[in-house]
Design a protein around this motif. Structure first.
Motif, PDB file in Angstrom:
ATOM      1  N   SER A  60       0.791  -1.228   0.000  1.00 61.74           N
ATOM      2  CA  SER A  60       0.000   0.000   0.000  1.00 61.74           C
ATOM      3  C   SER A  60       0.828   1.286   0.000  1.00 61.74           C
ATOM      4  O   SER A  60       0.389   2.302  -0.539  1.00 61.74           O
ATOM      5  CB  SER A  60      -0.949   0.014   1.195  1.00 61.74           C
ATOM      6  N   MET A  61       2.004   1.275   0.596  1.00 61.24           N
ATOM      7  CA  MET A  61       2.803   2.508   0.719  1.00 61.24           C
ATOM      8  C   MET A  61       3.184   3.112  -0.629  1.00 61.24           C
ATOM      9  O   MET A  61       2.996   4.319  -0.824  1.00 61.24           O
ATOM     10  CB  MET A  61       4.055   2.266   1.569  1.00 61.24           C
ATOM     11  N   PRO A  62       3.693   2.357  -1.603  1.00 61.40           N
ATOM     12  CA  PRO A  62       4.020   2.986  -2.894  1.00 61.40           C
ATOM     13  C   PRO A  62       2.794   3.627  -3.558  1.00 61.40           C
ATOM     14  O   PRO A  62       2.910   4.700  -4.159  1.00 61.40           O
ATOM     15  CB  PRO A  62       4.568   1.827  -3.731  1.00 61.40           C
ATOM     16  N   GLY A  63       1.641   3.023  -3.416  1.00 59.53           N
ATOM     17  CA  GLY A  63       0.420   3.603  -3.978  1.00 59.53           C
ATOM     18  C   GLY A  63       0.046   4.908  -3.298  1.00 59.53           C
ATOM     19  O   GLY A  63      -0.382   5.865  -3.956  1.00 59.53           O
ATOM     20  N   GLU A  64       0.215   4.965  -1.978  1.00 59.98           N
ATOM     21  CA  GLU A  64      -0.073   6.199  -1.252  1.00 59.98           C
ATOM     22  C   GLU A  64       0.899   7.301  -1.665  1.00 59.98           C
ATOM     23  O   GLU A  64       0.508   8.454  -1.851  1.00 59.98           O
ATOM     24  CB  GLU A  64       0.003   5.974   0.254  1.00 59.98           C
ATOM     25  N   VAL A  65       2.170   6.954  -1.829  1.00 57.34           N
ATOM     26  CA  VAL A  65       3.165   7.937  -2.266  1.00 57.34           C
ATOM     27  C   VAL A  65       2.783   8.460  -3.647  1.00 57.34           C
ATOM     28  O   VAL A  65       2.817   9.674  -3.899  1.00 57.34           O
ATOM     29  CB  VAL A  65       4.586   7.325  -2.265  1.00 57.34           C
TER      30      VAL A  65
END
Length: 151
Positions: free
Chosen positions: A107-112
């Motif tokens: 999920s983190m790369p998508g949020e970035v």
């Protein structure tokens, strides 16, 4: 009432006279300006997409709003962002995670990508998740170390 204090009441006060300068009516030649040209050329401002440019700084500010869910420090100060490049409104962010088994690895790369893409002036954002070089606590800023009690 104190005897040393004297009170005087007045109805009006005369206006002081205006200063008047008498002198030659012709202009006086100006002396040489030793600072002439000193600041005539301002330093070139960095391009908005270059480091220290407005757009670049706005992207960094957006990255600093994203926090690691397990560590109370933003991902930029944590040292997870390795590189930010901006070309014609297209942002490319190279980042890593503290470990490949991080619970937010999906999920983190998508949020970035969403946060960087929402910065005014950025048309689209791309996030490249990299594992080399591996993240270490040495990547953290002094602010992050202070926050975590490591300084």
């Amino acid at each position: 009432m104190n005897e040393n204090i004297r009170v005087e009441e007045v109805d009006s006060v005369e206006k002081p006279p205006k200063a008047r300068v008498d002198g030659p009516s012709e202009t006086v030649e100006r002396k040489k300006d030793y600072l002439e040209g000193f600041l005539a050329q301002k330093p070139a401002a960095p391009a908005p997409s270059e480091p220290d440019g407005d757009l670049y700084e706005a992207v960094i500010a957006a990255l600093k709003e994203i926090y690691d869910p397990e560590i109370p420090v933003n991902i930029y100060d944590l040292g997870l962002i390795y590189n930010v490049e901006i070309n014609d409104g297209h942002a490319v962010v190279a980042m890593t995670l503290t470990t490949p088994h991080c619970p937010v690895a999906e999920s983190m790369p998508g949020e970035v990508e969403l946060r960087v893409g929402a910065v005014p002036g950025i048309g689209d954002a791309e996030v490249n998740l990299v594992w080399e070089p591996a993240w270490s606590p040495a990547n953290m800023t002094d602010e992050a170390r202070l926050e975590l009690g490591m300084l």
